[in-house]
Design a protein around this motif. Structure first.
Motif, mmCIF file in Angstrom:
data_model
loop_
_atom_site.group_PDB
_atom_site.id
_atom_site.type_symbol
_atom_site.label_atom_id
_atom_site.label_comp_id
_atom_site.label_asym_id
_atom_site.label_seq_id
_atom_site.Cartn_x
_atom_site.Cartn_y
_atom_site.Cartn_z
ATOM 1 N N GLY A 1 -34.816 40.126 15.599
ATOM 2 C CA GLY A 1 -33.390 40.331 15.325
ATOM 3 C C GLY A 1 -32.796 39.154 14.570
ATOM 4 N N LEU A 2 -33.126 37.938 14.973
ATOM 5 C CA LEU A 2 -32.622 36.749 14.288
ATOM 6 C C LEU A 2 -33.140 36.664 12.862
ATOM 7 N N ASP A 3 -34.429 36.971 12.654
ATOM 8 C CA ASP A 3 -34.994 36.972 11.301
ATOM 9 C C ASP A 3 -34.252 37.962 10.410
ATOM 10 N N ASN A 4 -33.968 39.134 10.939
ATOM 11 C CA ASN A 4 -33.241 40.143 10.171
ATOM 12 C C ASN A 4 -31.802 39.713 9.911
ATOM 13 N N LEU A 5 -31.219 39.041 10.857
ATOM 14 C CA LEU A 5 -29.847 38.577 10.714
ATOM 15 C C LEU A 5 -29.698 37.636 9.524
ATOM 16 N N VAL A 6 -30.597 36.672 9.403
ATOM 17 C CA VAL A 6 -30.477 35.654 8.352
ATOM 18 C C VAL A 6 -31.350 35.942 7.137
ATOM 19 N N LYS A 7 -32.099 37.056 7.186
ATOM 20 C CA LYS A 7 -32.953 37.473 6.062
ATOM 21 C C LYS A 7 -34.004 36.410 5.707
ATOM 22 N N ALA A 8 -34.470 35.714 6.739
ATOM 23 C CA ALA A 8 -35.494 34.669 6.591
ATOM 24 C C ALA A 8 -36.008 34.345 7.984
ATOM 25 N N LYS A 9 -36.993 33.444 8.056
ATOM 26 C CA LYS A 9 -37.438 32.974 9.364
ATOM 27 C C LYS A 9 -36.260 32.214 9.980
ATOM 28 N N TRP A 10 -35.749 32.722 11.081
ATOM 29 C CA TRP A 10 -34.467 32.265 11.612
ATOM 30 C C TRP A 10 -34.370 30.769 11.805
ATOM 31 N N ASP A 11 -35.468 30.126 12.260
ATOM 32 C CA ASP A 11 -35.363 28.703 12.586
ATOM 33 C C ASP A 11 -35.397 27.796 11.362
ATOM 34 N N THR A 12 -35.484 28.402 10.166
ATOM 35 C CA THR A 12 -35.320 27.604 8.951
ATOM 36 C C THR A 12 -33.845 27.478 8.579
ATOM 37 N N LEU A 13 -33.005 28.322 9.177
ATOM 38 C CA LEU A 13 -31.574 28.320 8.862
ATOM 39 C C LEU A 13 -30.668 28.046 10.061
ATOM 40 N N ILE A 14 -31.175 28.293 11.263
ATOM 41 C CA ILE A 14 -30.398 28.048 12.488
ATOM 42 C C ILE A 14 -31.219 27.103 13.357
ATOM 43 N N SER A 15 -30.606 26.018 13.782
ATOM 44 C CA SER A 15 -31.311 25.069 14.655
ATOM 45 C C SER A 15 -31.635 25.738 15.988
ATOM 46 N N ARG A 16 -32.682 25.243 16.608
ATOM 47 C CA ARG A 16 -33.013 25.721 17.951
ATOM 48 C C ARG A 16 -32.001 25.182 18.932
ATOM 49 N N SER A 17 -31.578 25.750 19.809
ATOM 50 C CA SER A 17 -31.476 27.060 20.388
ATOM 51 C C SER A 17 -30.457 27.904 19.618
ATOM 52 N N PRO A 18 -30.854 29.103 19.223
ATOM 53 C CA PRO A 18 -29.946 29.926 18.428
ATOM 54 C C PRO A 18 -28.664 30.297 19.168
ATOM 55 N N TYR A 19 -28.698 30.367 20.486
ATOM 56 C CA TYR A 19 -27.477 30.665 21.243
ATOM 57 C C TYR A 19 -26.434 29.576 21.006
ATOM 58 N N LYS A 20 -26.906 28.349 20.981
ATOM 59 C CA LYS A 20 -26.015 27.198 20.855
ATOM 60 C C LYS A 20 -25.593 26.947 19.404
ATOM 61 N N HIS A 21 -26.475 27.215 18.442
ATOM 62 C CA HIS A 21 -26.245 26.807 17.065
ATOM 63 C C HIS A 21 -25.839 27.929 16.111
ATOM 64 N N SER A 22 -25.712 29.139 16.598
ATOM 65 C CA SER A 22 -25.249 30.226 15.726
ATOM 66 C C SER A 22 -23.741 30.393 15.898
#
Length: 55
Positions: free
Chosen positions: A20-41
């Motif tokens: 779901g996160l990959d689809n959201l950002v149209k890329a591997k999610w952790d290249t655009l959103i820092s880990r933890s996505p809950y905290k950094h999105s």
């Protein structure tokens, strides 16, 4: 926490959430959103993620 708000969604499966996160950002999610996505999105990203996961 998302699991508490949306118990009908399968957040226990991290692969489901990752896809779901990959689809959201149209890329591997952790290249655009820092880990933890809950905290950094943004709130908008979280809202859109929920829409994606529910469709």
């Amino acid at each position: 926490m998302l699991l508490d708000q949306y118990p009908q969604l399968s957040f226990d499966n991290h692969c489901y959430l990752r896809i779901g996160l990959d689809n959201l950002v149209k890329a591997k999610w952790d290249t655009l959103i820092s880990r933890s996505p809950y905290k950094h999105s943004s709130e908008g990203q979280r809202d859109e993620l929920i829409k994606l996961l529910m469709s």
